[in-house]
Design a protein around this motif. Structure first.
Motif, PDB file in Angstrom:
ATOM      1  N   PHE A 148       0.654  -1.243   0.042  1.00 15.51           N
ATOM      2  CA  PHE A 148       0.046  -0.011  -0.086  1.00 15.51           C
ATOM      3  C   PHE A 148       0.858   1.444   0.082  1.00 15.51           C
ATOM      4  N   GLY A 149       2.262   1.211   0.411  1.00 16.75           N
ATOM      5  CA  GLY A 149       2.972   2.335  -0.023  1.00 16.75           C
ATOM      6  C   GLY A 149       2.756   3.423   1.046  1.00 16.75           C
ATOM      7  N   LEU A 150       2.645   2.812   2.343  1.00 13.65           N
ATOM      8  CA  LEU A 150       2.435   3.688   3.556  1.00 13.65           C
ATOM      9  C   LEU A 150       3.771   4.130   4.002  1.00 13.65           C
ATOM     10  N   ARG A 151       3.810   5.547   4.391  1.00 14.28           N
ATOM     11  CA  ARG A 151       5.097   5.974   4.982  1.00 14.28           C
ATOM     12  C   ARG A 151       5.448   5.127   6.671  1.00 14.28           C
ATOM     13  N   ARG A 152       6.498   5.196   6.986  1.00 13.41           N
ATOM     14  CA  ARG A 152       6.744   4.677   8.397  1.00 13.41           C
ATOM     15  C   ARG A 152       5.735   5.143   9.313  1.00 13.41           C
ATOM     16  N   ASN A 153       5.570   6.430   9.565  1.00 17.60           N
ATOM     17  CA  ASN A 153       4.733   6.905  10.478  1.00 17.60           C
ATOM     18  C   ASN A 153       3.472   6.626  10.293  1.00 17.60           C
ATOM     19  N   GLU A 154       2.893   6.500   9.246  1.00 19.56           N
ATOM     20  CA  GLU A 154       1.499   5.918   8.819  1.00 19.56           C
ATOM     21  C   GLU A 154       1.143   4.467   9.354  1.00 19.56           C
ATOM     22  N   VAL A 155       2.351   3.658   8.879  1.00 17.22           N
ATOM     23  CA  VAL A 155       2.449   2.163   9.405  1.00 17.22           C
ATOM     24  C   VAL A 155       2.323   2.181  11.112  1.00 17.22           C
ATOM     25  N   TYR A 156       3.000   3.019  11.632  1.00 15.44           N
ATOM     26  CA  TYR A 156       2.992   3.058  12.927  1.00 15.44           C
ATOM     27  C   TYR A 156       1.411   3.296  13.582  1.00 15.44           C
ATOM     28  N   HIS A 157       0.864   4.120  12.865  1.00 12.14           N
ATOM     29  CA  HIS A 157      -0.480   4.772  13.302  1.00 12.14           C
ATOM     30  C   HIS A 157      -1.792   3.913  12.419  1.00 12.14           C
ATOM     31  N   ALA A 158      -1.294   3.318  11.908  1.00 17.31           N
ATOM     32  CA  ALA A 158      -2.513   2.300  11.156  1.00 17.31           C
ATOM     33  C   ALA A 158      -3.387   1.424  11.893  1.00 17.31           C
ATOM     34  N   ARG A 159      -4.566   1.508  11.874  1.00 17.42           N
ATOM     35  CA  ARG A 159      -5.534   0.691  12.579  1.00 17.42           C
ATOM     36  C   ARG A 159      -6.592   0.076  11.510  1.00 17.42           C
ATOM     37  N   ARG A 160      -7.080  -1.014  12.114  1.00 13.45           N
ATOM     38  CA  ARG A 160      -7.870  -1.906  11.244  1.00 13.45           C
ATOM     39  C   ARG A 160      -8.971  -1.251  10.656  1.00 13.45           C
ATOM     40  N   SER A 161      -9.341  -0.179  11.375  1.00 12.08           N
ATOM     41  CA  SER A 161     -10.600   0.445  10.732  1.00 12.08           C
ATOM     42  C   SER A 161     -10.270   1.685   9.628  1.00 12.08           C
ATOM     43  N   TRP A 162      -8.947   1.444   9.257  1.00 12.96           N
ATOM     44  CA  TRP A 162      -8.635   2.117   7.915  1.00 12.96           C
ATOM     45  C   TRP A 162      -8.904   1.328   6.651  1.00 12.96           C
ATOM     46  N   PHE A 163      -9.169   0.067   6.978  1.00 15.35           N
ATOM     47  CA  PHE A 163      -9.249  -0.952   5.705  1.00 15.35           C
ATOM     48  C   PHE A 163     -10.509  -1.130   5.431  1.00 15.35           C
ATOM     49  N   ASN A 164     -10.885  -1.123   4.176  1.00 18.59           N
ATOM     50  CA  ASN A 164     -12.264  -1.329   3.636  1.00 18.59           C
ATOM     51  C   ASN A 164     -12.034  -2.343   2.275  1.00 18.59           C
ATOM     52  N   LEU A 165     -12.626  -3.346   2.575  1.00 15.84           N
ATOM     53  CA  LEU A 165     -12.524  -4.493   1.726  1.00 15.84           C
ATOM     54  C   LEU A 165     -13.466  -4.960   0.985  1.00 15.84           C
ATOM     55  N   GLU A 166     -14.617  -3.865   0.603  1.00 17.99           N
ATOM     56  CA  GLU A 166     -15.736  -4.267  -0.027  1.00 17.99           C
ATOM     57  C   GLU A 166     -15.763  -4.085  -1.633  1.00 17.99           C
ATOM     58  N   GLY A 167     -14.717  -3.295  -2.150  1.00 18.84           N
ATOM     59  CA  GLY A 167     -14.694  -3.282  -3.536  1.00 18.84           C
ATOM     60  C   GLY A 167     -13.632  -4.230  -3.904  1.00 18.84           C
ATOM     61  N   ASP A 168     -13.474  -4.375  -5.400  1.00 21.79           N
ATOM     62  CA  ASP A 168     -12.370  -5.516  -6.075  1.00 21.79           C
ATOM     63  C   ASP A 168     -11.073  -5.216  -5.591  1.00 21.79           C
ATOM     64  N   LYS A 169     -10.705  -4.121  -5.158  1.00 20.02           N
ATOM     65  CA  LYS A 169      -9.410  -3.820  -4.421  1.00 20.02           C
ATOM     66  C   LYS A 169      -9.655  -3.415  -2.887  1.00 20.02           C
ATOM     67  N   ALA A 170      -8.664  -3.606  -2.333  1.00 21.05           N
ATOM     68  CA  ALA A 170      -8.735  -3.383  -0.955  1.00 21.05           C
ATOM     69  C   ALA A 170      -8.223  -1.767  -0.759  1.00 21.05           C
ATOM     70  N   ARG A 171      -8.880  -0.894   0.210  1.00 19.03           N
ATOM     71  CA  ARG A 171      -8.593   0.372   0.266  1.00 19.03           C
ATOM     72  C   ARG A 171      -8.352   0.726   1.763  1.00 19.03           C
ATOM     73  N   VAL A 172      -7.490   1.250   1.888  1.00 16.74           N
ATOM     74  CA  VAL A 172      -6.664   1.876   3.169  1.00 16.74           C
ATOM     75  C   VAL A 172      -6.953   3.422   3.202  1.00 16.74           C
ATOM     76  N   ASN A 173      -7.730   4.020   4.000  1.00 16.87           N
ATOM     77  CA  ASN A 173      -7.717   5.210   4.211  1.00 16.87           C
ATOM     78  C   ASN A 173      -6.807   5.891   5.361  1.00 16.87           C
ATOM     79  N   ILE A 174      -5.978   6.720   5.225  1.00 14.61           N
ATOM     80  CA  ILE A 174      -4.992   7.400   5.946  1.00 14.61           C
ATOM     81  C   ILE A 174      -5.556   8.449   6.638  1.00 14.61           C
ATOM     82  N   GLU A 175      -5.974   8.261   7.771  1.00 15.62           N
ATOM     83  CA  GLU A 175      -6.869   9.174   8.660  1.00 15.62           C
ATOM     84  C   GLU A 175      -6.053  10.042   9.614  1.00 15.62           C
ATOM     85  N   ALA A 176      -6.143  11.120   9.818  1.00 16.49           N
ATOM     86  CA  ALA A 176      -5.903  12.020  10.862  1.00 16.49           C
ATOM     87  C   ALA A 176      -6.389  11.578  12.305  1.00 16.49           C
ATOM     88  N   GLU A 177      -5.483  11.771  13.169  1.00 13.97           N
ATOM     89  CA  GLU A 177      -6.226  11.718  14.487  1.00 13.97           C
ATOM     90  C   GLU A 177      -5.576  12.843  15.615  1.00 13.97           C
TER      91      GLU A 177
END
Length: 337
Positions: free
Chosen positions: A194-223
């Protein structure tokens, strides 16, 4: 004649005029006679034979010779619009010919990122073409044209272009990822798939993932304690089966990285050591995984899509550092389940 040859010849003619009658001077410097006495210029097939015959003496690998010839033939094909260029007279490879190649190779491009990328490709091919005729292997041939060829300008101020590592190292990287578990598997997977940056990986949550389409989508969300680079939220897309594998192997229940000590440094250090062990010698191997992702998307989709998924502010960054072409189909298949 090129400009320097013409000036040199003019000096010789002026000197001859002081010593001989004009009719004798004309006879002495008759162009047809002068040309007949010169060695022939090499054809493309002659160049290839000389390179192969002198490969060992020059210390060139077979692949280097092949790359030389592929680049030379490509330059000629663009200008002549001919597929078979083996009988092309290399005497035509002067500064004017190269300028024509540069113009034609850029024709039709409007996107600045694509133009910059194409200019780098042109520079690489021009560099290889110049290098061929700087080798002292053309005895019996005239390479006077090389003087003009060497004067052909490169495109300047393009910045440094990212180059992929060897294809076997990319394959080893995916092989390594499939053997890992827990936080290291999560770190490498989110970077590669998914090409996430190091800091994005550290803060990645399960809720970021959407598996409903043909591809998986990862939303990078601020907190509260995390802001994406540049303050911009965004998303990336990747293979759904690999996304499920990342989620299934992740150790954390909410944040995917379970080891929260020292902002994830122990996880990064472990992954870095493993990458060094398989041959990564670049300064930032973990960031290189993100660049592999960008190059994969640029190759299989488009530079624009790569820019969008990598969340770059402009296409120049993507073009310069995330867009080398992956030509090996087996390597491209690494991003599929």
């Amino acid at each position: 004649y090129d400009k320097r040859q013409a000036l040199d010849l003019a000096d010789k003619i002026r000197a001859a005029k002081t010593l001989h009658p004009i009719k004798e001077v004309i006879e002495m410097f008759n162009r047809k006679r002068f040309q007949a006495e010169k060695d022939p210029t090499p054809k493309v097939s002659d160049v290839e034979k000389r390179l192969r015959d002198n490969q060992a003496a020059l210390g060139l690998a077979k692949k280097t010779v092949k790359d030389y010839m592929d680049n030379l033939k490509r330059v000629i094909r663009v200008v002549t619009n001919r597929k078979d260029v083996d009988d092309f007279d290399c005497g035509e490879l002067n500064e004017s010919f190269i300028n024509g190649y540069k113009t034609l190779a850029l024709h039709g491009l409007t996107d600045e990122g694509s133009i910059q990328s194409r200019k780098r490709t042109i520079n690489a091919k021009l560099r290889a073409t110049k290098a061929i005729f700087n080798h002292k292997i053309f005895d019996g041939f005239s390479v006077d044209f090389n003087e003009s060829l060497q004067e052909a300008d490169f495109f300047k101020k393009l910045g440094k272009q990212y180059k992929l590592p060897p294809m076997d190292l990319i394959q080893k990287t995916f092989d390594l990822w499939h053997t890992t578990n827990g936080d290291v598997h999560t770190l490498m997977g989110l970077s590669l798939i998914f090409g996430l940056r190091r800091n994005e990986v550290y803060h990645a949550r399960r809720s970021w993932f959407n598996l409903e389409g043909d591809k998986a989508r990862v939303n990078i969300e601020a907190e509260k304690k995390f802001k994406p680079k540049g303050g911009h939220e965004g998303h990336s897309m990747g293979n759904k089966a690999l996304a499920k594998r990342i989620l299934n192997k992740a150790s954390g229940d909410d944040y995917l990285i379970k080891n929260r000590a020292d902002n994830g440094r122990p996880v990064y250090s472990e992954a870095l050591e493993l990458l060094r062990d398989i041959g990564w010698d670049r300064p930032s191997p973990l960031h290189e995984l993100r660049k592999l992702f960008g190059s994969y998307v640029s190759t299989t989709e488009s530079l624009y899509t790569s820019q969008k998924y990598c969340r770059h502010a402009d296409s120049k960054t993507t073009s310069e550092s995330y867009s080398d072409l992956i030509e090996d189909k087996k390597v491209i298949a690494c991003w599929a389940a």
